[in-house]
Design an enzyme around this catalytic site. Sequence first.
Site, short mmCIF file in Angstrom:
data_model
loop_
_atom_site.label_atom_id
_atom_site.label_comp_id
_atom_site.label_asym_id
_atom_site.label_seq_id
_atom_site.Cartn_x
_atom_site.Cartn_y
_atom_site.Cartn_z
CG ASP A 1 -2.26 -2.65 7.24
OD1 ASP A 1 -3.42 -2.61 7.72
OD2 ASP A 1 -1.88 -1.84 6.36
CD1 TRP B 1 -2.68 1.60 0.44
CD2 TRP B 1 -2.05 1.89 2.58
NE1 TRP B 1 -3.41 2.65 0.97
CE2 TRP B 1 -3.05 2.85 2.27
CE3 TRP B 1 -1.50 1.87 3.87
CZ2 TRP B 1 -3.50 3.78 3.20
CZ3 TRP B 1 -1.96 2.79 4.80
CH2 TRP B 1 -2.95 3.74 4.46
CE LYS C 1 -10.06 0.07 2.86
NZ LYS C 1 -9.53 0.59 1.64
N1 KET Z 1 -3.79 -0.65 5.15
C1 KET Z 1 -4.02 -1.06 3.89
C2 KET Z 1 -3.31 -2.25 3.37
C3 KET Z 1 -4.91 -0.32 3.09
O1 KET Z 1 -5.12 -0.75 1.87
C4 KET Z 1 -5.56 0.80 3.62
C5 KET Z 1 -6.46 1.60 2.78
C6 KET Z 1 -5.30 1.15 4.94
C7 KET Z 1 -4.41 0.39 5.69
C8 KET Z 1 -5.90 2.32 5.65
O2 KET Z 1 -7.23 2.43 5.64
P1 KET Z 1 -8.00 3.35 6.71
O3 KET Z 1 -9.03 4.03 5.90
O4 KET Z 1 -7.01 4.30 7.31
O5 KET Z 1 -8.53 2.41 7.71
N2 KET Z 1 -6.47 1.50 1.51
C9 KET Z 1 -7.36 2.14 0.54
C10 KET Z 1 -7.70 3.56 0.80
C11 KET Z 1 -6.53 4.48 0.96
O6 KET Z 1 -5.57 4.42 0.20
O7 KET Z 1 -6.59 5.29 1.90
C12 KET Z 1 -6.78 1.92 -0.86
O8 KET Z 1 -5.69 1.34 -0.99
O9 KET Z 1 -7.45 2.30 -1.83
#
Ligand code: KET
Length: 406
Positions: A216, A135, A252
């Site tokens: 994560d 990510w 998610k």
């Molecule tokens: N870890 C991973 C692997 C991840 O894909 C995301 C979010 C997050 C943590 C953080 O998510 P949060 O909303 O802080 O709980 N990924 C998607 C959104 C983004 O980039 O913020 C994405 O990859 O599209």
Amino acid sequence: MADSVFNHVVRAPEDPILGVTVAYNKDTSPNKLNLGVGAYRTEEGKPLVLSVVRQAEQSLVNDPSRVKEYLPIIGLAEFNKLSAKLICGADSPAIQENRVTTVQCLSGTGSLRVGGEFLARHYHERTIYIPQPTWGNHPKVFTLAGLSVKYYRYYDPGTRGLDFQGLLEDLGSAPSGAVVLLHACAHNPTGVDPTVEQWEQIRQLMRSKQLLPFFDSAYQGFASGSLDADAQSVRMFVADGGECLVAQSYAKNMGLYGERVGALSIVCKTSDVAGKVESQLKLVIRPMYSNPPLHGASIVATILRDKDMYNEWTIELKAMADRIISMRHQLFEALKTRGTPGDWSHIIKQIGMFTFTGLNSEQVAFMRQEYHIYMTSDGRISMAGLSSRTVPHLADAIHAAVTRAS
Ligand code: KET
């Protein structure tokens, strides 16, 4: 104004993931399609608020005893307890022995950041190994937290699968004690996860070298549709009695994206250590944002504490996971029907929210230009943004990109 004290500030580029949505929003085409950010959409292409979440919110609103006082620095105690159980398992000895400290944080990102800063302050090894690729925010979060970021091999573009040998070699040559970031399930962006047997080998190697696992977990339930199955990697590391960190996100799997609700758990060897660790986590959090928001954590606690609501959540979660899997099959079939050159079986083999298509940045740009389809430049598409109605459009675009733009 010419005399601004900020004249020297240069314009920063948009975020590689969230910037895709910015570009999409500016597009006036009626056929535009956003497959950039990992956010679930219904068959109608609309954001989804889970019905169990609506129910929980309703009961919170109807409860006159609820007030808007500050939460403690580490957040809602019940939420923390239930979050630890969700990831470690309800009967986890580590929880029963009070060896797990959990703090409510600002979704997955905030949990990673707080964990990173804690490690930078209190852990003897400042290097964190993250998968290549990962990510896009991981290297930035950990660098700003004060850690030094290195990569371990993870993905083999040739096989579109796990580079397991490379992973073992790189972790095998990491300095003893280094931190290793692991995606608990549904690896982003590749959709490629180790098998249970491979996880076991990773675990043995990491424990033998005292490498510290930092999981994560942003997609629990989204990979297989089962919360327990998707927590298996984490539970293997918790079950061996060793220490680890876990960042959880409810963005998610409960669809709580904008509520920013997540948790950081640190599994320790003894409850005494866990208590001391918790006291230091407070010192990380207090000057950063003081204490976390109340609403999202209250929704999660309401659902997790109630057996019926919990069951309803698992059903809705499974339906989301199933719809994504069905999109994989529909896209794969659509490309087959069009005779699109290449092997596209990875679309159905990959796991979780994303397909790592293998399309290059020129092909991605072509699809944006000609078909108004938006995805990250590494060729990752969010399968959750796709629907039966839009699959043909995407398949046409991929076919054209592969046959004309390469
Ligand atoms: N870890 C991973 C692997 C991840 O894909 C995301 C979010 C997050 C943590 C953080 O998510 P949060 O909303 O802080 O709980 N990924 C998607 C959104 C983004 O980039 O913020 C994405 O990859 O599209």
